[in-house]
Design an enzyme around this catalytic site. Structure first.
Site, mmCIF file in Angstrom:
data_model
loop_
_atom_site.group_PDB
_atom_site.id
_atom_site.type_symbol
_atom_site.label_atom_id
_atom_site.label_comp_id
_atom_site.label_asym_id
_atom_site.label_seq_id
_atom_site.Cartn_x
_atom_site.Cartn_y
_atom_site.Cartn_z
ATOM 1 N N GLU A 85 0.897 -1.161 0.119
ATOM 2 C CA GLU A 85 0.024 0.095 0.129
ATOM 3 C C GLU A 85 0.911 1.155 -0.034
ATOM 4 O OE1 GLU A 85 -3.299 2.080 2.964
ATOM 5 O OE2 GLU A 85 -3.261 0.010 2.898
ATOM 6 N N LYS A 278 -7.442 -0.323 11.194
ATOM 7 C CA LYS A 278 -7.003 -0.824 9.936
ATOM 8 C C LYS A 278 -5.561 0.065 9.722
ATOM 9 C CE LYS A 278 -6.071 -0.818 5.293
ATOM 10 N NZ LYS A 278 -5.212 0.037 4.594
ATOM 11 N N ASP A 294 3.446 -14.526 11.696
ATOM 12 C CA ASP A 294 2.170 -14.760 11.097
ATOM 13 C C ASP A 294 1.061 -13.629 11.244
ATOM 14 O OD1 ASP A 294 -0.668 -15.937 10.486
ATOM 15 O OD2 ASP A 294 -0.282 -17.804 11.548
ATOM 16 N N HIS A 391 -1.860 10.837 0.442
ATOM 17 C CA HIS A 391 -1.985 9.708 0.068
ATOM 18 C C HIS A 391 -2.175 9.545 -1.734
ATOM 19 C CE1 HIS A 391 -3.398 5.401 -0.122
ATOM 20 N NE2 HIS A 391 -4.322 5.685 -0.832
#
Length: 436
Positions: A85, A278, A294, A391
């Site tokens: 991202e 998130k 993991d 962004h």
């Protein structure tokens, strides 16, 4: 394709690729070329990657970046981050540099306890089961000695085993609820091996018991839990409010108040909390993945923790007290720095070297700090310039690459969008006009 394929796992890698290419692509040669282009030229290294999972055909690359200038507990770290991202690594780096001149990040391990359970049903007398458990409990420890010996030498092992009555949730349902310390390993194999021995011991002792009957108890499964609410780490930053001032923060008092209110919104509004968390996991997962841990287990455990009070809520918190701004989070992280991919994957080993070979607890601190930094960067943008300004400019490269722009076109596009808002449609229109 309308038919099942038989014996796919027994095919060679070449045969698997041929089958995929011929079944799903109108141009099989082109598909095979794409697959082969992502193979490593070092055959031994490629074989190592092939054997990580099953039915391997190629590698899917994820960029590996680094975020420097993280001052953690008085020591500078450069943090490796594996993520696709845009803007995540840049945001983490910017937050790191910002806090490096304001005291840095402080991280503390609260606990490192991990959990595993043997799930079983029992339809007899509950008091008899309790007496039976109390009688045989020492055998769970003695009969796992061959499994726990090496872990005990490193200071870990089985911490405790409890019998839990869960009949209020499900008819005849009970657990052996065990807690573990696994030191620098994540400990999944160790915990599961112990649990399976517990189950074996339980079944064997039932057969020899005068209190219980053989047909009254049935073991359903034995498995670790990825929810580790007592394997906790805290990361925080704090400074006097006036020290928050910078280019985009001309009124630090107003900024601090808006920032705290933004966090409070995520604490009470689940729709906001999900996106808020998130952003934290952008930082957490990127470091977890780069260090061979993991991230799916971490994600599951963290989001369960975010719901521990009955409603999904923010993982981070902020306050203003006596003129001091404080921002912090506490998250559960079960991580390892030995075993698994940490000793197999060359880039994972390199990333751990960049982090100066941290212990599992030190890695917990680093990962938590990366999550907090990412959250701070997002909230700073949201409460000042807005999230899209930075962004979308980072996203501009992705759009340019999608259209395979030439060097000259790339220069013209970037020059134009220095003073123009970036959107996918705006960039596409500009490229089309250039090419006319």
């Amino acid at each position: 394709m309308n038919n099942a394929v038989a014996g796919f796992s027994k095919l060679s890698k070449k045969e698997k690729i041929n089958w995929i290419a011929n079944e799903y692509f109108s141009n099989p040669d082109e598909a095979q070329n794409i697959i082969r282009n992502y193979w490593n030229s070092d055959e031994k290294l490629q074989q190592l990657h092939d054997e990580f999972i099953e039915n391997t055909i190629t590698n899917l690359y994820i960029p590996l970046g680094v975020a420097p200038n993280f001052l953690i507990n008085g020591k500078y770290k450069t943090i490796p981050m594996a993520i696709e991202e845009s803007s995540v690594v840049a945001a983490a780096s910017k937050a790191a540099k910002y806090w490096s001149t304001r005291g840095g990040f402080k991280a503390t391990i609260i606990n490192t306890e991990k959990i595993g359970q043997v799930h079983f049903t029992y339809n007899g007398d509950a008091e008899n089961l309790k007496s039976f458990f109390d009688e045989i409990k020492p055998k769970f420890f003695s009969e796992t000695q061959n499994i726990t010996k090496n872990m005990q030498q490193r200071g870990g092992g089985i911490l405790d085993i409890k019998l839990k009555d869960k009949r209020s949730l499900l008819e005849n349902y009970y657990q052996l609820h065990a807690t573990f310390e696994t030191k620098d390993s994540m400990g999944a194999n160790f915990i599961n091996s112990c649990l399976e021995q517990f189950a074996s011991t339980l079944k064997e002792e039932v057969q020899n018991s005068d209190l219980l009957k053989n047909d009254e108890l049935e073991v359903i499964m034995s498995i670790l839990s990825n929810y580790v609410p007592n394997c906790l780490v805290r990361a925080e930053v704090s400074c006097p409010i006036e020290d928050l001032a910078e280019k985009h923060i001309t009124n630090p008092q107003e900024f601090a108040e808006r920032f705290v209110r933004a966090v409070q919104i995520a604490e009470v509004e689940p729709f906001r909390a999900v996106t808020h968390n998130k952003g934290i996991m952008n930082g957490v997962d990127a470091v977890v993945l780069a260090t061979g841990n993991d991230f799916r287990a971490v994600e599951a455990g963290v989001h369960a923790y975010a719901s521990k009070n009955g409603q999904y809520s923010s993982l981070s918190h902020a306050k203003i007290e006596n003129g001091i701004f404080t921002f912090w989070l506490e998250i559960p992280l079960a991580l390892g720095t030995v075993g698994g991919l940490t000793s197999l994957h060359p880039l994972v080993k390199l990333c751990l070297d960049i982090l100066e070979k941290p212990s599992a607890q030190e890695l917990m601190e680093i990962v938590a700090v990366a999550g907090l930094a990412q959250n701070f960067a997002a909230l700073r943008s949201l409460t000042t310039t807005g999230i899209q300004e930075g962004h979308m400019k980072m996203h501009l490269n992705n759009i340019i690459n999608q259209f395979e722009a030439t060097d000259e076109e790339r220069h013209l596009i970037k020059t134009h969008f220095k003073k123009t808002a970036v959107s996918h449609s705006a960039v596409v229109d500009f490229i089309e006009n250039l090419r006319k």
